[in-house]
Every structure is written in C-alpha cells, then in structure tokens.
Design a protein around this motif. Structure first.
Motif, mmCIF file in Angstrom:
data_model
loop_
_atom_site.group_PDB
_atom_site.id
_atom_site.type_symbol
_atom_site.label_atom_id
_atom_site.label_comp_id
_atom_site.label_asym_id
_atom_site.label_seq_id
_atom_site.Cartn_x
_atom_site.Cartn_y
_atom_site.Cartn_z
ATOM 1 N N GLN A 7 0.850 -1.186 0.000
ATOM 2 C CA GLN A 7 0.000 0.000 0.000
ATOM 3 C C GLN A 7 0.885 1.235 0.000
ATOM 4 O OE1 GLN A 7 -2.552 0.299 3.413
ATOM 5 N NE2 GLN A 7 -3.368 2.263 2.800
ATOM 6 N N LYS A 8 0.504 2.221 -0.820
ATOM 7 C CA LYS A 8 1.244 3.482 -0.803
ATOM 8 C C LYS A 8 0.322 4.590 -0.327
ATOM 9 C CE LYS A 8 0.546 4.596 -5.678
ATOM 10 N NZ LYS A 8 1.213 4.966 -6.908
ATOM 11 N N SER A 9 0.900 5.677 0.069
ATOM 12 C CA SER A 9 0.141 6.809 0.568
ATOM 13 C C SER A 9 -0.755 7.378 -0.523
ATOM 14 C CB SER A 9 1.101 7.896 1.045
ATOM 15 O OG SER A 9 0.413 9.094 1.301
ATOM 16 N N SER A 10 -1.907 7.854 -0.116
ATOM 17 C CA SER A 10 -2.805 8.509 -1.073
ATOM 18 C C SER A 10 -2.198 9.811 -1.588
ATOM 19 C CB SER A 10 -4.159 8.788 -0.421
ATOM 20 O OG SER A 10 -3.989 9.614 0.718
ATOM 21 N N PHE A 11 -1.197 10.362 -0.885
ATOM 22 C CA PHE A 11 -0.517 11.569 -1.332
ATOM 23 C C PHE A 11 0.400 11.297 -2.523
ATOM 24 C CE2 PHE A 11 -1.494 12.636 3.099
ATOM 25 C CZ PHE A 11 -2.139 13.841 2.911
ATOM 26 N N SER A 12 0.700 10.025 -2.778
ATOM 27 C CA SER A 12 1.606 9.665 -3.870
ATOM 28 C C SER A 12 0.939 9.708 -5.235
ATOM 29 C CB SER A 12 2.158 8.253 -3.643
ATOM 30 O OG SER A 12 2.909 8.212 -2.472
ATOM 31 N N SER A 13 -0.361 9.794 -5.288
ATOM 32 C CA SER A 13 -1.154 9.779 -6.523
ATOM 33 C C SER A 13 -0.713 8.627 -7.419
ATOM 34 C CB SER A 13 -1.098 11.131 -7.231
ATOM 35 O OG SER A 13 0.214 11.428 -7.646
ATOM 36 N N SER A 14 -0.449 8.890 -8.662
ATOM 37 C CA SER A 14 -0.072 7.816 -9.574
ATOM 38 C C SER A 14 1.442 7.691 -9.721
ATOM 39 C CB SER A 14 -0.698 8.057 -10.945
ATOM 40 O OG SER A 14 -0.196 9.264 -11.489
ATOM 41 N N SER A 15 2.183 8.396 -8.915
ATOM 42 C CA SER A 15 3.648 8.382 -8.989
ATOM 43 C C SER A 15 4.204 7.010 -8.609
ATOM 44 C CB SER A 15 4.221 9.436 -8.047
ATOM 45 O OG SER A 15 5.615 9.319 -7.966
ATOM 46 N N ASP A 16 5.260 6.611 -9.287
ATOM 47 C CA ASP A 16 5.945 5.370 -8.935
ATOM 48 C C ASP A 16 7.107 5.620 -7.990
ATOM 49 O OD1 ASP A 16 4.316 3.703 -10.397
ATOM 50 O OD2 ASP A 16 5.533 3.843 -12.207
ATOM 51 N N ASN A 17 7.274 6.843 -7.552
ATOM 52 C CA ASN A 17 8.363 7.210 -6.664
ATOM 53 C C ASN A 17 7.795 7.447 -5.269
ATOM 54 O OD1 ASN A 17 10.831 7.922 -5.687
ATOM 55 N ND2 ASN A 17 10.839 9.956 -6.595
ATOM 56 N N CYS A 18 7.551 6.353 -4.528
ATOM 57 C CA CYS A 18 6.928 6.489 -3.217
ATOM 58 C C CYS A 18 7.357 5.337 -2.311
ATOM 59 C CB CYS A 18 5.412 6.513 -3.350
ATOM 60 S SG CYS A 18 4.740 5.014 -4.082
ATOM 61 N N VAL A 19 7.033 5.456 -1.048
ATOM 62 C CA VAL A 19 7.268 4.402 -0.078
ATOM 63 C C VAL A 19 6.003 3.575 0.027
ATOM 64 C CG1 VAL A 19 7.756 3.910 2.347
ATOM 65 C CG2 VAL A 19 8.933 5.790 1.200
ATOM 66 N N GLU A 20 6.167 2.258 0.036
ATOM 67 C CA GLU A 20 5.033 1.347 0.168
ATOM 68 C C GLU A 20 5.199 0.555 1.457
ATOM 69 O OE1 GLU A 20 4.020 0.251 -4.413
ATOM 70 O OE2 GLU A 20 5.812 -0.672 -3.562
ATOM 71 N N VAL A 21 4.086 0.120 2.021
ATOM 72 C CA VAL A 21 4.101 -0.601 3.286
ATOM 73 C C VAL A 21 3.115 -1.765 3.221
ATOM 74 C CG1 VAL A 21 2.368 0.890 4.377
ATOM 75 C CG2 VAL A 21 4.033 -0.295 5.801
ATOM 76 N N ARG A 22 3.430 -2.835 3.962
ATOM 77 C CA ARG A 22 2.518 -3.978 4.070
ATOM 78 C C ARG A 22 2.831 -4.721 5.356
ATOM 79 N NH1 ARG A 22 4.653 -8.557 -0.241
ATOM 80 N NH2 ARG A 22 6.662 -8.949 0.767
ATOM 81 N N THR A 23 1.957 -5.644 5.743
ATOM 82 C CA THR A 23 2.212 -6.507 6.883
ATOM 83 C C THR A 23 2.359 -7.946 6.399
ATOM 84 O OG1 THR A 23 -0.152 -6.777 7.314
ATOM 85 C CG2 THR A 23 0.976 -5.051 8.529
ATOM 86 N N VAL A 24 3.343 -8.633 6.974
ATOM 87 C CA VAL A 24 3.594 -10.040 6.668
ATOM 88 C C VAL A 24 3.977 -10.737 7.968
ATOM 89 C CG1 VAL A 24 5.039 -11.666 5.398
ATOM 90 C CG2 VAL A 24 4.362 -9.529 4.318
ATOM 91 N N ASP A 25 3.254 -11.766 8.318
ATOM 92 C CA ASP A 25 3.559 -12.557 9.519
ATOM 93 C C ASP A 25 3.718 -11.691 10.762
ATOM 94 O OD1 ASP A 25 3.560 -14.902 7.962
ATOM 95 O OD2 ASP A 25 5.678 -14.661 7.477
ATOM 96 N N GLY A 26 2.853 -10.696 10.918
ATOM 97 C CA GLY A 26 2.871 -9.839 12.094
ATOM 98 C C GLY A 26 3.937 -8.761 12.090
ATOM 99 N N MET A 27 4.690 -8.660 11.005
ATOM 100 C CA MET A 27 5.728 -7.645 10.887
ATOM 101 C C MET A 27 5.309 -6.607 9.844
ATOM 102 S SD MET A 27 8.122 -8.610 13.001
ATOM 103 C CE MET A 27 9.656 -7.861 12.506
ATOM 104 N N VAL A 28 5.875 -5.409 9.935
ATOM 105 C CA VAL A 28 5.624 -4.352 8.969
ATOM 106 C C VAL A 28 6.819 -4.279 8.032
ATOM 107 C CG1 VAL A 28 5.197 -1.880 8.642
ATOM 108 C CG2 VAL A 28 4.254 -3.058 10.641
ATOM 109 N N GLU A 29 6.555 -4.242 6.724
ATOM 110 C CA GLU A 29 7.614 -4.136 5.739
ATOM 111 C C GLU A 29 7.449 -2.843 4.949
ATOM 112 O OE1 GLU A 29 8.651 -8.807 4.893
ATOM 113 O OE2 GLU A 29 7.519 -7.725 3.367
ATOM 114 N N LEU A 30 8.576 -2.199 4.653
ATOM 115 C CA LEU A 30 8.589 -0.964 3.864
ATOM 116 C C LEU A 30 9.546 -1.132 2.699
ATOM 117 C CD1 LEU A 30 8.766 0.052 7.144
ATOM 118 C CD2 LEU A 30 8.210 2.132 5.936
ATOM 119 N N ARG A 31 9.227 -0.482 1.588
ATOM 120 C CA ARG A 31 10.120 -0.461 0.435
ATOM 121 C C ARG A 31 9.848 0.793 -0.378
ATOM 122 N NH1 ARG A 31 7.585 -4.777 -3.951
ATOM 123 N NH2 ARG A 31 5.758 -3.538 -4.440
#
Length: 64
Positions: A7-31
C-alpha cells in the motif's frame, strides 16, 4: 490494508516514486516503489514510533 498487499500513501497519486508498506507474519515491511527488491522489516510498535516521529517533524532536517 490487506495482508501481503503493498500500500502506498494517497498523497503519492499515480507516482511510482513512493514508499510502500505492508504486513507479513505480524511484521511491517517498507520499500521504495522504484527499488522494490530492498525491503526494511520492523515490528508494529517500532513502525508506529517511526510514524509518530515523522508527524512530529523529527526527520525534517534530512530533507533539506
């Protein structure tokens, strides 16, 4: 947010230059969307503190 779905921030609009976040196995991942093979993994409490720091402006000096 759905588990394992990036998931990326709604402030990122359609830009591909953003930080994304998700949860996996109870942990938070960012990229960055443009370098998706590098992933930072942390606990939900540490991520919450990080977001609080961002909102409080603790990292603003790094952007100038």
């Amino acid at each position: 947010m759905s588990r394992n779905q990036w998931q990326k921030s709604s402030f990122s609009s359609s830009s591909d230059n953003c930080v994304e976040v998700r949860t996996v196995d109870g942990m938070v991942e960012l990229r960055e969307s443009d370098t998706g093979d590098i992933i930072v993994r942390t606990t939900p409490p540490k991520f919450a503190k990080f977001v609080q720091g961002i909102k409080a402006g603790e990292f603003d000096h790094l952007t100038t």
